[in-house]
Design an enzyme around this catalytic site. Structure first.
Site, PDB file in Angstrom:
ATOM      1  N   CYS A 113      79.557 -19.888  56.339  1.00  0.00           N
ATOM      2  CA  CYS A 113      80.059 -20.621  55.169  1.00  0.00           C
ATOM      3  C   CYS A 113      80.850 -19.730  54.211  1.00  0.00           C
ATOM      4  O   CYS A 113      81.640 -20.221  53.406  1.00  0.00           O
ATOM      5  CB  CYS A 113      78.908 -21.289  54.433  1.00  0.00           C
ATOM      6  SG  CYS A 113      78.066 -22.503  55.454  1.00  0.00           S
ATOM      7  N   HIS A 250      81.267 -23.077  47.032  1.00  0.00           N
ATOM      8  CA  HIS A 250      80.950 -23.615  48.358  1.00  0.00           C
ATOM      9  C   HIS A 250      80.207 -24.941  48.168  1.00  0.00           C
ATOM     10  O   HIS A 250      79.320 -25.052  47.323  1.00  0.00           O
ATOM     11  CB  HIS A 250      80.079 -22.616  49.121  1.00  0.00           C
ATOM     12  CG  HIS A 250      79.588 -23.129  50.432  1.00  0.00           C
ATOM     13  ND1 HIS A 250      80.417 -23.749  51.348  1.00  0.00           N
ATOM     14  CD2 HIS A 250      78.348 -23.124  50.998  1.00  0.00           C
ATOM     15  CE1 HIS A 250      79.709 -24.095  52.405  1.00  0.00           C
ATOM     16  NE2 HIS A 250      78.449 -23.740  52.224  1.00  0.00           N
ATOM     17  N   ASN A 280      78.816 -30.418  53.887  1.00  0.00           N
ATOM     18  CA  ASN A 280      79.028 -28.975  54.008  1.00  0.00           C
ATOM     19  C   ASN A 280      79.933 -28.722  55.216  1.00  0.00           C
ATOM     20  O   ASN A 280      79.531 -28.945  56.350  1.00  0.00           O
ATOM     21  CB  ASN A 280      77.667 -28.288  54.187  1.00  0.00           C
ATOM     22  CG  ASN A 280      77.779 -26.777  54.295  1.00  0.00           C
ATOM     23  OD1 ASN A 280      78.868 -26.230  54.427  1.00  0.00           O
ATOM     24  ND2 ASN A 280      76.640 -26.116  54.239  1.00  0.00           N
TER      25      ASN A 280
HETATM   26  O1  UT7 Z   1      76.013 -23.602  53.687  1.00  0.00           O
HETATM   27  C1  UT7 Z   1      74.979 -22.733  53.936  1.00  0.00           C
HETATM   28  C2  UT7 Z   1      73.984 -22.848  52.938  1.00  0.00           C
HETATM   29  N1  UT7 Z   1      73.087 -23.946  53.173  1.00  0.00           N
HETATM   30  C3  UT7 Z   1      72.547 -24.508  52.134  1.00  0.00           C
HETATM   31  O2  UT7 Z   1      72.892 -24.183  51.029  1.00  0.00           O
HETATM   32  C4  UT7 Z   1      71.434 -25.493  52.338  1.00  0.00           C
HETATM   33  C5  UT7 Z   1      70.312 -25.103  51.431  1.00  0.00           C
HETATM   34  N2  UT7 Z   1      69.209 -26.007  51.429  1.00  0.00           N
HETATM   35  C6  UT7 Z   1      69.288 -27.260  50.926  1.00  0.00           C
HETATM   36  O3  UT7 Z   1      70.328 -27.717  50.532  1.00  0.00           O
HETATM   37  C7  UT7 Z   1      68.001 -28.045  50.811  1.00  0.00           C
HETATM   38  O4  UT7 Z   1      66.897 -27.186  51.012  1.00  0.00           O
HETATM   39  C8  UT7 Z   1      67.912 -29.249  51.787  1.00  0.00           C
HETATM   40  C9  UT7 Z   1      68.908 -30.317  51.384  1.00  0.00           C
HETATM   41  C10 UT7 Z   1      68.203 -28.765  53.203  1.00  0.00           C
HETATM   42  C11 UT7 Z   1      66.526 -29.841  51.739  1.00  0.00           C
HETATM   43  O5  UT7 Z   1      66.191 -30.218  50.406  1.00  0.00           O
HETATM   44  P1  UT7 Z   1      64.792 -29.780  49.783  1.00  0.00           P
HETATM   45  O6  UT7 Z   1      64.711 -30.423  48.453  1.00  0.00           O
HETATM   46  O7  UT7 Z   1      64.713 -28.291  49.845  1.00  0.00           O
HETATM   47  O8  UT7 Z   1      63.766 -30.504  50.725  1.00  0.00           O
HETATM   48  P2  UT7 Z   1      62.629 -29.847  51.643  1.00  0.00           P
HETATM   49  O9  UT7 Z   1      63.231 -29.049  52.751  1.00  0.00           O
HETATM   50  O10 UT7 Z   1      61.652 -29.177  50.747  1.00  0.00           O
HETATM   51  O11 UT7 Z   1      61.989 -31.143  52.262  1.00  0.00           O
HETATM   52  C12 UT7 Z   1      61.307 -32.116  51.465  1.00  0.00           C
HETATM   53  C13 UT7 Z   1      60.820 -33.222  52.360  1.00  0.00           C
HETATM   54  C14 UT7 Z   1      60.100 -32.716  53.599  1.00  0.00           C
HETATM   55  O12 UT7 Z   1      59.010 -33.560  53.860  1.00  0.00           O
HETATM   56  P3  UT7 Z   1      57.520 -33.115  53.449  1.00  0.00           P
HETATM   57  O13 UT7 Z   1      57.275 -31.834  54.189  1.00  0.00           O
HETATM   58  O14 UT7 Z   1      57.557 -32.952  51.970  1.00  0.00           O
HETATM   59  O15 UT7 Z   1      56.690 -34.268  53.930  1.00  0.00           O
HETATM   60  C15 UT7 Z   1      61.117 -32.873  54.696  1.00  0.00           C
HETATM   61  O16 UT7 Z   1      60.544 -33.057  55.963  1.00  0.00           O
HETATM   62  O17 UT7 Z   1      61.939 -33.988  52.833  1.00  0.00           O
HETATM   63  C16 UT7 Z   1      61.842 -34.115  54.257  1.00  0.00           C
HETATM   64  N3  UT7 Z   1      63.178 -34.240  54.800  1.00  0.00           N
HETATM   65  C17 UT7 Z   1      63.825 -35.422  54.856  1.00  0.00           C
HETATM   66  N4  UT7 Z   1      63.462 -36.665  54.484  1.00  0.00           N
HETATM   67  C18 UT7 Z   1      64.372 -37.653  54.670  1.00  0.00           C
HETATM   68  C19 UT7 Z   1      63.975 -33.277  55.289  1.00  0.00           C
HETATM   69  N5  UT7 Z   1      65.150 -33.791  55.669  1.00  0.00           N
HETATM   70  C20 UT7 Z   1      65.080 -35.131  55.414  1.00  0.00           C
HETATM   71  C21 UT7 Z   1      65.970 -36.203  55.592  1.00  0.00           C
HETATM   72  N6  UT7 Z   1      65.594 -37.423  55.200  1.00  0.00           N
HETATM   73  N7  UT7 Z   1      67.221 -36.037  56.115  1.00  0.00           N
END
Ligand code: UT7
Length: 323
Positions: A113, A250, A280
């Site tokens: 990225c 980004h 992204n």
């Molecule tokens: O370009 C390179 C850089 N990449 C990034 O900058 C990405 C960085 N990370 C992020 O943007 C975020 O961490 C995400 C968008 C990937 C995830 O958001 P989050 O607020 O950190 O959520 P999380 O990973 O803590 O997940 C929260 C919950 C989980 O369920 P439990 O464990 O709380 O029951 C996940 O399993 O959301 C669940 N989850 C989803 N639910 C519905 C994960 N993906 C999804 C989904 N739909 N697509």
């Protein structure tokens, strides 16, 4: 002194738009979750006939048109990509061929990225070192081809597209009023590479592999890494956040963008946002956002523009440009 001035800009997006609601039929997710957690509403997905090379070529042609130049005027191409058409040769030489260029040289740069930020910093060094006079710097990606479409934690986040700039060597005074690239800061840390990677490759699995990410872990590091390199650029240029006209970060997650801008003290109305429209797009994200900023009438000649990116590796970096 020589400054690397942006003379033209352009972008290209695949024809097909995929809205969040379409994912509700593929994986256990909702439009509401995606919008709330990321700010993404839609992304473009490449069809079979659309590739990193074809999207990159289209963006390059638009940047050349914008600059009032032709491929004959270009002596070097750097393509930032992690999704090349083939393992080799470099997709940059395919773009060179598609543009009808039989002179100069072209190569790919791989910093995921952060690819465009790395590439434009490299371009600046080539121009200031006298190795080239006018260059195309392109970010082009087809991440849809390396996504695991059964993994809801990653497949909803990424999209395809390309953006390009023409950068040329011009005389400057050496001060902050010069047009062109004024300061840059690049970093990487390979100890973090298991946080965001592709689980295949020519020398290991002999496959292309799929993108894997510990999203929460990446999120945790993102704001700190972004603000570090931006503050380094501010120190190098002798400016503060108040001097910035436009912040072009980004486009991975609206929450990361908002938190970075807040920590840096950059006002919301100075931030260019396209993550809602493109998702992204990795190395294409910054030049796509830059093009949108120019086309929306936000970024104008003479504005001080701050670019920033972070991604797999980890890699991260920031660049300050007088437009
Ligand atoms: O370009 C390179 C850089 N990449 C990034 O900058 C990405 C960085 N990370 C992020 O943007 C975020 O961490 C995400 C968008 C990937 C995830 O958001 P989050 O607020 O950190 O959520 P999380 O990973 O803590 O997940 C929260 C919950 C989980 O369920 P439990 O464990 O709380 O029951 C996940 O399993 O959301 C669940 N989850 C989803 N639910 C519905 C994960 N993906 C999804 C989904 N739909 N697509």
């Amino acid at each position: 002194m020589i400054r690397s001035v942006v003379r033209g800009i352009g972008s290209s997006l695949p024809r097909r738009i995929m809205k969040n609601a379409e994912f509700e039929k593929l994986v256990d997710t909702t439009d509401e979750w995606i919008v709330q957690r990321t700010g993404i509403r839609q992304r473009h997905i490449a069809s079979e006939d659309e590739t990193t090379a074809s999207l990159g070529e289209a963006a390059a042609r638009r940047a050349l048109d914008d600059a009032g130049l032709t491929p004959d005027d270009i002596d070097m191409i750097i393509l930032a990509t992690s999704t090349p058409n083939n393992t080799f040769p470099a997709t940059a030489v395919e773009i060179q061929e598609r543009l009808g260029m039989r002179h100069g040289y072209a190569f790919d740069m791989q910093a995921v990225c952060s690819g465009f930020v790395y590439a434009i910093t490299t371009a600046d060094l080539y121009l200031r070192g006298g190795q080239a006079r006018r260059m195309l710097v392109i970010g082009s990606e087809t991440f849809s081809r390396i996504l695991d479409w059964n993994d809801r934690t990653t497949c909803v986040l990424f999209g395809d597209g390309a953006g390009a700039v023409v950068v040329e060597a011009a005389e400057g005074e050496g001060g902050l009023a010069d047009r062109g690239i004024l300061a840059a800061s690049l970093r990487s840390d390979g100890t973090q590479r298991d946080k965001l990677y592709v689980d295949g490759g020519p020398s290991t699995t002999c496959t292309v592999g799929h993108l894997r990410m510990q999203g929460r872990e990446v999120f945790k590091h993102a704001v700190g890494m972004i603000t570090d390199v931006v503050e380094d650029v501010f120190a190098k240029a002798g400016i503060t956040a108040d001097d910035i006209d436009w912040f072009v970060p980004h486009q991975a997650n609206k929450r990361i963008i908002d938190a970075s801008a807040k920590k840096l003290g950059i006002a919301d109305e100075k931030v260019v946002i396209t993550v809602d429209l493109h998702g992204n797009t990795s190395a294409a994200s910054v030049p796509l956002a830059l093009t949108a900023g120019v086309e929306r009438g936000q970024i104008k000649k003479g504005d001080l523009v701050l670019l920033e990116a972070m991604g797999g590796g980890f890699t991260w970096g920031a660049v300050l440009v007088r437009w």
